[in-house]
Design an enzyme around this catalytic site. Structure first.
Site: not given
Ligand code: PGA
Length: 250
Positions: A143, A67, A138, A136
């Site tokens: 999302e 992403d 995702h 959340n």
């Molecule tokens: P993080 O992010 O590894 O910083 O917790 C994961 C994500 O939001 O997919």
């Protein structure tokens, strides 16, 4: 689904690095989807160590960026392609030509997403997607509300993702509002999926992802419908699993 409970973050990172090292050692040209975020940083560090000790070779492999933020310059300090280069690719001597990434500054988001989908097709079948999970639910920037067959596309970030990402960039105002993501449909074509989950803050969403109803509101629940998924989660992250009659995973 294979579920591995790691003792702690370091153990999780070592185990994840081992999965990738084994793949790199067994296939001449593996295609690997790489995530950004805090969770995979330890895995990247361990992979770099393995590269020295076990001579894990990255040449021949193709890497795909999971992403990216949209509408920022390619050399913007928030670029996730830049994050990946600084965190791993540069130290691993992986040449930019081996990396398929989004062009964050592309003027037309829909066209850029289609270009990326085509580029992924050209890179070959995805051998493994390494993923994290957002608070959340995702996956990448798929999302809540994302369909299981969603294509690679440009999306609007939810307020919760903007809040979580403010942790990386200092303030919510600094977080771009739009982003590109490989779609859930795109990711579902990978031969194998590796989900990394660490820390008490992720316990609730991991519980929803593994034991709640499968729903677009928690995109990570769709991983349960895929073949060949490995979850590596540490003890803090699995704290809420196996209650309420759900599957006992550890
Ligand atoms: P993080 O992010 O590894 O910083 O917790 C994961 C994500 O939001 O997919």
């Amino acid at each position: 689904m294979q579920f591995i409970v790691a003792h702690d973050y370091e153990d999780l990172s070592r185990r994840a690095a081992r999965v990738l090292a084994d793949l790199l050692g067994s296939l001449p040209k593996p295609v690997i989807v790489l995530p950004t975020g805090n969770t995979p940083l330890g895995m990247y560090r361990e992979l770099l160590k393995l590269a020295l000790v076990d001579r894990v070779i990255f040449s021949g492999a193709g890497f795909i960026q999971l992403d990216e933020y949209a509408s920022i310059d390619e050399d913007d300090w928030r670029s996730l392609a830049g994050w990946l280069r600084r965190s791993f690719l540069d130290d691993a001597n992986i040449s930019p030509s081996s990396v398929t990434n989004f062009r964050s500054s592309a003027p037309d988001g829909a066209m850029e997403a289609s270009r990326m989908e085509r580029a992924i097709g050209t890179a070959g079948e995805i051998d493994i997607s390494v993923l994290g999970i957002g608070l959340n639910g995702h996956i990448g920037f798929n999302e809540p509300g994302s369909a299981a067959d969603s294509p690679t596309r440009i999306v609007q970030l939810t307020p919760q993702s903007i809040r979580s990402n403010a942790e990386y960039w200092g303030s919510e105002a600094a977080v771009p509002r739009q982003a590109y993501t490989l779609g859930l449909g795109t990711l579902s074509r990978a031969r194998r999926t590796l989900l990394l989950v660490s820390g008490a803050a992720k316990a609730q969403i991991l519980h929803a992802a593994m034991e709640g109803s499968v729903t677009p509101q928690v995109p990570a629940t769709f991983l349960r419908q895929l073949q060949n998924v490995t979850v590596i989660a540490d003890r803090e992250a699995v704290a809420l699993l196996g209650r309420e009659g759900g599957p006992r995973l550890c």
